[in-house]
Motif scaffolding. Structure first.
Motif, PDB file in Angstrom:
ATOM      1  N   GLY A   1      17.890 -16.037  16.711  1.00  0.00           N
ATOM      2  CA  GLY A   1      17.190 -17.238  17.181  1.00  0.00           C
ATOM      3  C   GLY A   1      16.898 -17.163  18.671  1.00  0.00           C
ATOM      4  N   ALA A   2      15.953 -18.008  19.094  1.00  0.00           N
ATOM      5  CA  ALA A   2      15.551 -18.032  20.521  1.00  0.00           C
ATOM      6  C   ALA A   2      14.801 -19.335  20.760  1.00  0.00           C
ATOM      7  CB  ALA A   2      14.647 -16.835  20.828  1.00  0.00           C
TER       8      ALA A   2
ATOM      9  N   ILE B   1       0.842  -1.202   0.000  1.00  0.00           N
ATOM     10  CA  ILE B   1       0.000   0.000   0.000  1.00  0.00           C
ATOM     11  C   ILE B   1       0.876   1.250   0.000  1.00  0.00           C
ATOM     12  CG2 ILE B   1      -1.745   1.251   1.351  1.00  0.00           C
ATOM     13  CD1 ILE B   1      -2.831  -1.290   0.392  1.00  0.00           C
ATOM     14  N   ASN B   2       0.525   2.223  -0.869  1.00  0.00           N
ATOM     15  CA  ASN B   2       1.306   3.480  -0.893  1.00  0.00           C
ATOM     16  C   ASN B   2       0.906   4.437   0.230  1.00  0.00           C
ATOM     17  OD1 ASN B   2       2.913   2.885  -3.062  1.00  0.00           O
ATOM     18  ND2 ASN B   2       1.282   3.402  -4.530  1.00  0.00           N
ATOM     19  N   TYR B   3      -0.404   4.462   0.552  1.00  0.00           N
ATOM     20  CA  TYR B   3      -0.833   5.387   1.607  1.00  0.00           C
ATOM     21  C   TYR B   3      -1.960   4.787   2.436  1.00  0.00           C
ATOM     22  CZ  TYR B   3      -2.293   9.421   4.170  1.00  0.00           C
ATOM     23  OH  TYR B   3      -2.589  10.265   5.200  1.00  0.00           O
ATOM     24  N   PRO B   4      -1.869   4.580   3.721  1.00  0.00           N
ATOM     25  CA  PRO B   4      -0.656   4.863   4.506  1.00  0.00           C
ATOM     26  C   PRO B   4       0.388   3.780   4.277  1.00  0.00           C
ATOM     27  CG  PRO B   4      -2.370   3.965   5.917  1.00  0.00           C
ATOM     28  CD  PRO B   4      -2.956   4.071   4.529  1.00  0.00           C
ATOM     29  N   ALA B   5       1.579   4.209   3.948  1.00  0.00           N
ATOM     30  CA  ALA B   5       2.614   3.252   3.516  1.00  0.00           C
ATOM     31  C   ALA B   5       3.083   2.366   4.660  1.00  0.00           C
ATOM     32  CB  ALA B   5       3.802   4.015   2.936  1.00  0.00           C
ATOM     33  N   LYS B   6       3.014   2.896   5.900  1.00  0.00           N
ATOM     34  CA  LYS B   6       3.545   2.037   6.958  1.00  0.00           C
ATOM     35  C   LYS B   6       2.738   2.142   8.245  1.00  0.00           C
ATOM     36  CE  LYS B   6       7.123   5.203   8.697  1.00  0.00           C
ATOM     37  NZ  LYS B   6       8.577   5.307   9.017  1.00  0.00           N
ATOM     38  N   SER B   7       2.831   1.066   9.019  1.00  0.00           N
ATOM     39  CA  SER B   7       2.268   1.048  10.384  1.00  0.00           C
ATOM     40  C   SER B   7       3.440   1.238  11.332  1.00  0.00           C
ATOM     41  CB  SER B   7       1.604  -0.299  10.676  1.00  0.00           C
ATOM     42  OG  SER B   7       0.530  -0.514   9.804  1.00  0.00           O
ATOM     43  N   THR B   8       3.168   1.947  12.458  1.00  0.00           N
ATOM     44  CA  THR B   8       4.282   2.157  13.403  1.00  0.00           C
ATOM     45  C   THR B   8       3.928   1.695  14.813  1.00  0.00           C
ATOM     46  OG1 THR B   8       3.403   4.374  13.719  1.00  0.00           O
ATOM     47  CG2 THR B   8       5.209   4.132  12.130  1.00  0.00           C
ATOM     48  N   LYS B   9       2.654   1.343  15.038  1.00  0.00           N
ATOM     49  CA  LYS B   9       2.253   0.972  16.396  1.00  0.00           C
ATOM     50  C   LYS B   9       2.226  -0.544  16.551  1.00  0.00           C
ATOM     51  CE  LYS B   9      -1.251   2.952  18.365  1.00  0.00           C
ATOM     52  NZ  LYS B   9      -2.637   3.486  18.469  1.00  0.00           N
ATOM     53  N   PHE B  10       3.234  -1.054  17.282  1.00  0.00           N
ATOM     54  CA  PHE B  10       3.278  -2.486  17.580  1.00  0.00           C
ATOM     55  C   PHE B  10       3.606  -2.657  19.059  1.00  0.00           C
ATOM     56  CE2 PHE B  10       3.115  -3.426  13.187  1.00  0.00           C
ATOM     57  CZ  PHE B  10       3.972  -2.578  12.520  1.00  0.00           C
ATOM     58  N   PRO B  11       3.231  -3.799  19.660  1.00  0.00           N
ATOM     59  CA  PRO B  11       3.689  -4.047  21.046  1.00  0.00           C
ATOM     60  C   PRO B  11       5.216  -4.221  21.029  1.00  0.00           C
ATOM     61  CG  PRO B  11       1.926  -5.576  20.382  1.00  0.00           C
ATOM     62  CD  PRO B  11       2.382  -4.879  19.139  1.00  0.00           C
ATOM     63  N   MET B  12       5.949  -3.212  21.529  1.00  0.00           N
ATOM     64  CA  MET B  12       7.399  -3.192  21.305  1.00  0.00           C
ATOM     65  C   MET B  12       8.129  -4.376  21.935  1.00  0.00           C
ATOM     66  SD  MET B  12       7.523  -1.069  19.138  1.00  0.00           S
ATOM     67  CE  MET B  12       9.235  -0.853  18.702  1.00  0.00           C
ATOM     68  N   ASP B  13       7.664  -4.836  23.121  1.00  0.00           N
ATOM     69  CA  ASP B  13       8.375  -5.984  23.733  1.00  0.00           C
ATOM     70  C   ASP B  13       8.182  -7.233  22.863  1.00  0.00           C
ATOM     71  OD1 ASP B  13       5.661  -5.858  24.283  1.00  0.00           O
ATOM     72  OD2 ASP B  13       5.823  -7.086  26.093  1.00  0.00           O
ATOM     73  N   TYR B  14       6.988  -7.364  22.278  1.00  0.00           N
ATOM     74  CA  TYR B  14       6.722  -8.503  21.377  1.00  0.00           C
ATOM     75  C   TYR B  14       7.560  -8.364  20.105  1.00  0.00           C
ATOM     76  CZ  TYR B  14       4.104 -11.444  18.071  1.00  0.00           C
ATOM     77  OH  TYR B  14       3.739 -12.363  17.114  1.00  0.00           O
ATOM     78  N   LEU B  15       7.601  -7.142  19.578  1.00  0.00           N
ATOM     79  CA  LEU B  15       8.369  -6.903  18.346  1.00  0.00           C
ATOM     80  C   LEU B  15       9.827  -7.289  18.543  1.00  0.00           C
ATOM     81  CD1 LEU B  15       7.920  -4.116  15.820  1.00  0.00           C
ATOM     82  CD2 LEU B  15      10.207  -4.384  16.791  1.00  0.00           C
ATOM     83  N   GLU B  16      10.374  -6.945  19.725  1.00  0.00           N
ATOM     84  CA  GLU B  16      11.790  -7.294  20.014  1.00  0.00           C
ATOM     85  C   GLU B  16      11.992  -8.819  20.016  1.00  0.00           C
ATOM     86  OE1 GLU B  16      13.295  -3.850  19.557  1.00  0.00           O
ATOM     87  OE2 GLU B  16      14.560  -5.546  20.196  1.00  0.00           O
ATOM     88  N   LYS B  17      11.007  -9.538  20.560  1.00  0.00           N
ATOM     89  CA  LYS B  17      11.119 -11.011  20.603  1.00  0.00           C
ATOM     90  C   LYS B  17      11.049 -11.603  19.194  1.00  0.00           C
ATOM     91  CE  LYS B  17       9.307 -11.542  25.288  1.00  0.00           C
ATOM     92  NZ  LYS B  17       8.030 -11.532  26.039  1.00  0.00           N
ATOM     93  N   VAL B  18      10.193 -10.997  18.345  1.00  0.00           N
ATOM     94  CA  VAL B  18      10.084 -11.459  16.948  1.00  0.00           C
ATOM     95  C   VAL B  18      11.408 -11.214  16.232  1.00  0.00           C
ATOM     96  CG1 VAL B  18       8.961 -10.989  14.729  1.00  0.00           C
ATOM     97  CG2 VAL B  18       7.578 -11.171  16.805  1.00  0.00           C
ATOM     98  N   LYS B  19      11.971 -10.019  16.461  1.00  0.00           N
ATOM     99  CA  LYS B  19      13.263  -9.663  15.839  1.00  0.00           C
ATOM    100  C   LYS B  19      14.333 -10.683  16.227  1.00  0.00           C
ATOM    101  CE  LYS B  19      16.774  -6.026  15.738  1.00  0.00           C
ATOM    102  NZ  LYS B  19      17.041  -4.575  15.876  1.00  0.00           N
ATOM    103  N   THR B  20      14.378 -11.015  17.523  1.00  0.00           N
ATOM    104  CA  THR B  20      15.388 -11.981  18.001  1.00  0.00           C
ATOM    105  C   THR B  20      15.164 -13.357  17.385  1.00  0.00           C
ATOM    106  OG1 THR B  20      15.480 -10.773  20.092  1.00  0.00           O
ATOM    107  CG2 THR B  20      16.385 -13.023  20.071  1.00  0.00           C
ATOM    108  N   ALA B  21      13.894 -13.782  17.348  1.00  0.00           N
ATOM    109  CA  ALA B  21      13.577 -15.121  16.807  1.00  0.00           C
ATOM    110  C   ALA B  21      14.016 -15.224  15.348  1.00  0.00           C
ATOM    111  CB  ALA B  21      12.081 -15.388  16.946  1.00  0.00           C
ATOM    112  N   HIS B  22      13.811 -14.119  14.586  1.00  0.00           N
ATOM    113  CA  HIS B  22      14.175 -14.144  13.155  1.00  0.00           C
ATOM    114  C   HIS B  22      15.693 -14.071  12.976  1.00  0.00           C
ATOM    115  CE1 HIS B  22      10.393 -13.251  10.703  1.00  0.00           C
ATOM    116  NE2 HIS B  22       9.965 -13.331  11.952  1.00  0.00           N
ATOM    117  N   SER B  23      16.373 -13.290  13.818  1.00  0.00           N
ATOM    118  CA  SER B  23      17.793 -12.995  13.543  1.00  0.00           C
ATOM    119  C   SER B  23      18.716 -14.019  14.214  1.00  0.00           C
ATOM    120  CB  SER B  23      18.133 -11.571  13.999  1.00  0.00           C
ATOM    121  OG  SER B  23      17.662 -11.373  15.330  1.00  0.00           O
TER     122      SER B  23
END
Ligand SMILES: COC[C@@H]1[C@H](c2ccc(C#Cc3ccccc3)cc2)[C@@H]2CN(C(=O)Nc3ccc(OC4CC4)cc3)C[C@@H](O)[C@@H](O)CN12
Length: 294
Positions: A112-113, A88-110
């Motif tokens: 590992g966990a 989607i061009n507009y709104p191109a991005k979402s910025t509101k995520f549960p940040m502690d969850y987002l950090e865990k997803v980032k770790t799992a992808h990069s």
């Protein structure tokens, strides 16, 4: 009897048969329920009978985070590029995520966990923020499972279903359009196994009159093991593919905060294919879209 006969007085010299007051009138034109919506109601009834609750799917626009990252689908996966996905061009991005969850997803992808070594790539939040038209209702399942894991009082077993539109930037043909309806069932409980998944799928298809099923090993980024589902369709007198299924991976479930002894089984199919078969449509354009002959 015509207007001219009446105007000219010609009718006086003509013999007419006696008026039949018992004759039935021509049936008036009336509305019809759309075949897709009739089959959607049938599927909804089956899920409700099986104790499933309908998920809120009223958001065609989704973030890449919920559509892919939350499902442990790596950012370089081919399904995530513009050839397969409508961004989607507009709104191109979402910025509101549960940040502690987002950090865990980032770790799992990069790195590992939870005992998994991950994918070993540099996970970027900018990629997860990109908005798109959801490619599957499994994005809604991810949202629901996250809520289930973090609800007041903690996790409780649940059975969810969804039947709604999904969008894929795919080559169009007689049976595939860029949008279709996905039907999805999800069960979250302690100690569920592949046997529970197979048994639940048997129950679901039995209510559709389908009892001969075969399961074939398959691959999905977010389920392990995964199985393609085939059935012997008595009407078509042949085996046909009727869907896909699997157990969501720990790398998807544990970052959400679900207890480690909770398993989630899920399966999916489309609405268009069974409707085309049930009503004998060979071309999906006869089922949806304006009645035009190209
Ligand atoms: C891009 O295409 C995907 C779509 C759609 C599909 C496939 C997989 C899922 C899924 C999933 C999933 C897996 C794991 C966890 C959660 C969801 C959802 C929809 C159908 C899935 N398919 C499909 O619906 N086939 C089908 C279903 C029912 C039917 O008749 C009823 C028995 C009376 C007849 C046919 C199989 C094929 O049509 C396939 O070619 C097209 N598939």
């Amino acid at each position: 009897l015509t207007v001219d006969m009446l105007a000219s007085g010609l009718w006086k010299d003509l013999k007419f048969k006696a008026y039949n007051f018992d004759a039935l009138g021509a049936p008036p034109a009336r509305g019809h329920l759309h075949p897709l919506l009739k089959v959607r109601s049938e599927f909804r009834q089956i899920f409700l009978e099986m104790g499933f609750s309908e998920m809120p799917t009223n958001n065609y626009v989704e973030s890449s985070f919920w559509n892919f990252d939350a499902l442990y689908q790596p950012q370089q996966h081919p399904a995530r590029d513009a050839h397969d996905t409508f961004f989607i061009n507009y709104p191109a991005k979402s910025t509101k995520f549960p940040m502690d969850y987002l950090e865990k997803v980032k770790t799992a992808h990069s790195v590992g966990a939870y005992g998994s070594k991950g994918y070993g790539y540099d996970w970027k939040i900018e990629e997860a923020q990109k908005n798109l038209l959801r490619t599957h209702t499994t994005a809604v399942s991810a949202r629901m499972l996250y809520k289930l894991a973090n609800q007041p009082g903690g996790f409780k077993p649940a059975k969810y279903f969804s039947i709604d539109k999904v969008f894929r930037n795919e080559t169009l043909d007689a049976t595939h359009l860029a949008e279709f309806h996905q039907v999805e069932g999800v069960v979250a409980a302690v100690g569920l196994t592949l046997g529970d998944l197979i048994g639940t799928i048997y129950e679901f298809f039995k209510k559709l009159g389908i009892t001969q099923l075969e399961f074939k090993p398959a691959y999905n980024p977010y389920t392990e093991p995964s199985m393609e589902i085939f059935c012997f369709h008595p009407g078509l007198d042949k085996w046909i593919e009727v869907g896909n299924s699997g157990l969501f991976r720990p790398e998807m479930l544990l970052p959400m905060g679900l207890p480690s002894n909770v398993n989630v089984i899920a399966w999916g199919l489309s609405l268009e294919r069974p409707t085309m078969i049930k009503y004998g449509f060979n071309n999906i354009r006869d089922l949806v879209g304006p009645k035009v002959d190209f």
